[in-house]
Design a protein around this motif. Structure first.
Motif, PDB file in Angstrom:
ATOM      1  N   HIS A 310       1.083  -1.214  -0.169  1.00 24.27           N
ATOM      2  CA  HIS A 310      -0.217   0.133  -0.551  1.00 24.27           C
ATOM      3  C   HIS A 310       0.681   1.306  -0.084  1.00 24.27           C
ATOM      4  N   ASP A 311       1.982   1.034   0.387  1.00 20.97           N
ATOM      5  CA  ASP A 311       2.961   2.446  -0.029  1.00 20.97           C
ATOM      6  C   ASP A 311       2.965   2.964  -1.005  1.00 20.97           C
ATOM      7  N   PHE A 312       3.493   1.602  -1.686  1.00 21.70           N
ATOM      8  CA  PHE A 312       3.290   1.829  -3.450  1.00 21.70           C
ATOM      9  C   PHE A 312       2.984   2.432  -3.982  1.00 21.70           C
ATOM     10  N   HIS A 313       1.398   1.182  -3.915  1.00 15.84           N
ATOM     11  CA  HIS A 313       0.134   2.539  -4.159  1.00 15.84           C
ATOM     12  C   HIS A 313       0.186   3.786  -4.134  1.00 15.84           C
ATOM     13  N   HIS A 314       0.908   4.673  -2.566  1.00 18.50           N
ATOM     14  CA  HIS A 314       1.042   5.661  -2.829  1.00 18.50           C
ATOM     15  C   HIS A 314       1.773   6.695  -3.131  1.00 18.50           C
ATOM     16  N   LEU A 315       3.057   5.913  -3.645  1.00 18.17           N
ATOM     17  CA  LEU A 315       4.054   6.098  -4.060  1.00 18.17           C
ATOM     18  C   LEU A 315       4.099   6.214  -5.846  1.00 18.17           C
ATOM     19  N   LYS A 316       3.211   5.226  -6.508  1.00 14.26           N
ATOM     20  CA  LYS A 316       2.943   5.441  -7.895  1.00 14.26           C
ATOM     21  C   LYS A 316       1.416   5.876  -7.805  1.00 14.26           C
ATOM     22  N   GLY A 332      -4.314  -8.021 -12.673  1.00 11.84           N
ATOM     23  CA  GLY A 332      -3.171  -7.415 -13.265  1.00 11.84           C
ATOM     24  C   GLY A 332      -2.851  -5.785 -12.895  1.00 11.84           C
ATOM     25  N   THR A 333      -3.551  -6.204 -11.685  1.00 12.70           N
ATOM     26  CA  THR A 333      -3.104  -4.404 -10.795  1.00 12.70           C
ATOM     27  C   THR A 333      -1.960  -4.440  -9.660  1.00 12.70           C
ATOM     28  N   ASP A 334      -1.000  -5.128 -10.192  1.00 12.32           N
ATOM     29  CA  ASP A 334      -0.064  -5.480  -9.200  1.00 12.32           C
ATOM     30  C   ASP A 334       1.537  -5.382 -10.801  1.00 12.32           C
ATOM     31  N   ALA A 335       1.433  -5.463 -11.438  1.00 12.68           N
ATOM     32  CA  ALA A 335       2.360  -6.345 -12.706  1.00 12.68           C
ATOM     33  C   ALA A 335       3.793  -4.772 -12.179  1.00 12.68           C
ATOM     34  N   LEU A 336       3.272  -3.586 -12.161  1.00 18.58           N
ATOM     35  CA  LEU A 336       4.180  -2.592 -11.760  1.00 18.58           C
ATOM     36  C   LEU A 336       4.878  -3.096 -10.896  1.00 18.58           C
ATOM     37  N   PHE A 337       4.297  -3.416 -10.015  1.00 22.79           N
ATOM     38  CA  PHE A 337       4.872  -3.507  -8.568  1.00 22.79           C
ATOM     39  C   PHE A 337       5.855  -4.353  -8.535  1.00 22.79           C
ATOM     40  N   ARG A 338       4.945  -6.035  -9.329  1.00 22.31           N
ATOM     41  CA  ARG A 338       5.791  -6.891  -8.814  1.00 22.31           C
ATOM     42  C   ARG A 338       7.111  -6.668  -9.760  1.00 22.31           C
ATOM     43  N   TYR A 343       8.034  -4.534  -4.130  1.00 22.21           N
ATOM     44  CA  TYR A 343       8.110  -6.406  -4.025  1.00 22.21           C
ATOM     45  C   TYR A 343       8.817  -7.166  -3.354  1.00 22.21           C
ATOM     46  N   GLN A 344      10.127  -7.177  -3.818  1.00 22.28           N
ATOM     47  CA  GLN A 344      11.240  -8.094  -2.590  1.00 22.28           C
ATOM     48  C   GLN A 344      11.258  -7.911  -1.093  1.00 22.28           C
ATOM     49  N   ARG A 345      10.667  -6.693  -1.352  1.00 26.32           N
ATOM     50  CA  ARG A 345      10.815  -6.535   0.268  1.00 26.32           C
ATOM     51  C   ARG A 345       9.514  -6.762   1.266  1.00 26.32           C
ATOM     52  N   HIS A 346       8.559  -7.354   0.175  1.00 22.83           N
ATOM     53  CA  HIS A 346       7.101  -7.424   1.009  1.00 22.83           C
ATOM     54  C   HIS A 346       7.238  -8.790   1.837  1.00 22.83           C
TER      55      HIS A 346
END
Length: 370
Positions: A310-316, A332-338, A343-346
């Motif tokens: 969710h922090d990534f959501h606020h960022l992007k 597929g609404t996590d493509a950029l995050f993955r 994502y590695q830190r998640h």
């Protein structure tokens, strides 16, 4: 767009010759036809592979949810055992505590169901937020900053901006959530929910929790994604994204319409449909609020759920609309995050080493930030 050749030789070609060429191309596929067929087969294979991978990822997330509920039940039993021995309580520790709460609120359905739930929701939110606000405002204890996700943003917190956020949150709690809880009490009373002294079994609570999670994921994902629609975003959801580096208190810093349809209703639909005990509703509200606060706190702390998504959501802004990540994976609404370092830190941090040290930023990313 392909242009027709202007060479006179091509212009003088007869219609019959053109038809003959078309016939030959359609009847006898040349090398280009084979290549096109191979590309199509390869594309279909990749699509099937992606669909399978997507399905397995969703299944994995569902397994994590089930395991999480089981672990919660195990921890509950362990904590109960220790508390009973520490305080010398007899019988079920939680049943005894609920009995005290029930008596304090007069053993009246309305008083327990509306006022009791309101007190639990309001106080539970601010108790958790207060812990993080002390850290953010005082900078103490200093070692906590090692776990800050966006360590170059939001320090120090602008006081005016924070004060405005607190006022909006209070408004949402009193003016939006208050009447909704009153309506929820009426619906649960009509549904036949119990407001009495006897608590349901922990095993039934686990079943209900899974149902609550499903309704929460569906309700929050689709309402949240709707509020990101270009025609709606600037009027409603934009206020929540004023904080690109979120802090705990802004978990429900949002437009009242968003708070009702994205935060409150998805959390309440499950308990109403299941006809849950009022104590189960209070427990669920506490868990849902705490989860939202941790998702916005800005710190990836040991043994606490990861807020990276969710922090990534606020960022992007364009990824991670859900709470569990299941519908994000399906749509597929996590493509950029993955594809990101976040994502590695998640993951659940089990040690004391910050995930930013375990998975450091790439040198080129650091150079871009500089």
């Amino acid at each position: 767009m392909m242009m027709l050749p202007t060479n006179p030789q091509f212009q003088s070609t007869s219609d019959s010759e053109i038809q003959s060429k078309k016939c030959l191309e359609s009847c006898v596929p040349g090398p280009s036809g084979h290549a096109q067929q191979a590309t199509t087969v390869e594309g279909e294979s990749l699509l099937r592979s992606f669909s399978l991978q997507q399905s397995l990822e969703v299944l994995r997330k569902l397994v994590y949810v089930v395991i999480g509920v089981i672990v919660f039940a195990a921890l509950r039993n362990s904590i109960t055992w220790h508390l009973e021995h520490f305080w010398g309580a007899s019988g079920d520790f939680w049943q005894a505590q609920w009995g005290k709460f029930y008596t304090y609120f007069g053993e009246d359905d309305f008083t327990v169901g509306f006022y009791g739930t309101s007190v639990v929701a309001f106080s539970g939110y601010w108790i958790v937020c207060l812990v993080f606000l002390i850290i953010d405002l005082t900078g103490q204890p200093g070692f906590i900053y090692r776990y800050k996700i966006q360590d170059d943003q939001g320090v120090p917190i602008p006081k005016d901006k924070l004060f405005h956020a607190i006022l909006v949150v209070l408004y949402n709690q009193v003016v939006v959530a208050g009447p909704t809880l009153l309506m929820t009490y009426q619906l649960m009373h009509w549904r036949g929910s119990s407001f009495g002294r006897e608590l349901p079994s922990i095993y039934w609570v686990m079943v209900e929790a899974l149902v609550f999670l499903i309704f929460e994921e569906i309700g929050f994902y689709y309402s949240h994604r709707l509020f990101h629609h270009p025609r709606i975003y600037r009027y409603i959801h934009k206020i929540h994204h004023e904080w690109t580096a979120p802090i705990s208190v802004v978990a429900i810093y949002c437009h009242p319409v968003e708070h009702l349809f994205a935060n409150v209703l998805p959390a309440l639909i499950g308990p109403v449909i299941m006809g849950s005990h009022i104590a189960t509703l209070m427990l669920w509200i506490t868990i849902a609020q705490t989860s939202a606060i941790l998702s916005h706190c800005g710190y990836h702390l040991p043994l606490l759920p990861s807020p990276e998504a969710h922090d990534f959501h606020h960022l992007k802004f364009t990824n991670n609309y859900g709470t569990l990540g299941i519908l994000d994976r399906l749509h597929g609404t996590d493509a950029l995050f993955r594809q990101s370092k976040q994502y590695q830190r998640h993951t659940l941090l089990l040690g004391l080493t910050p995930v930013k040290q375990t998975f450091p930023d790439d040198p080129k990313d650091q150079k871009c930030e500089d």
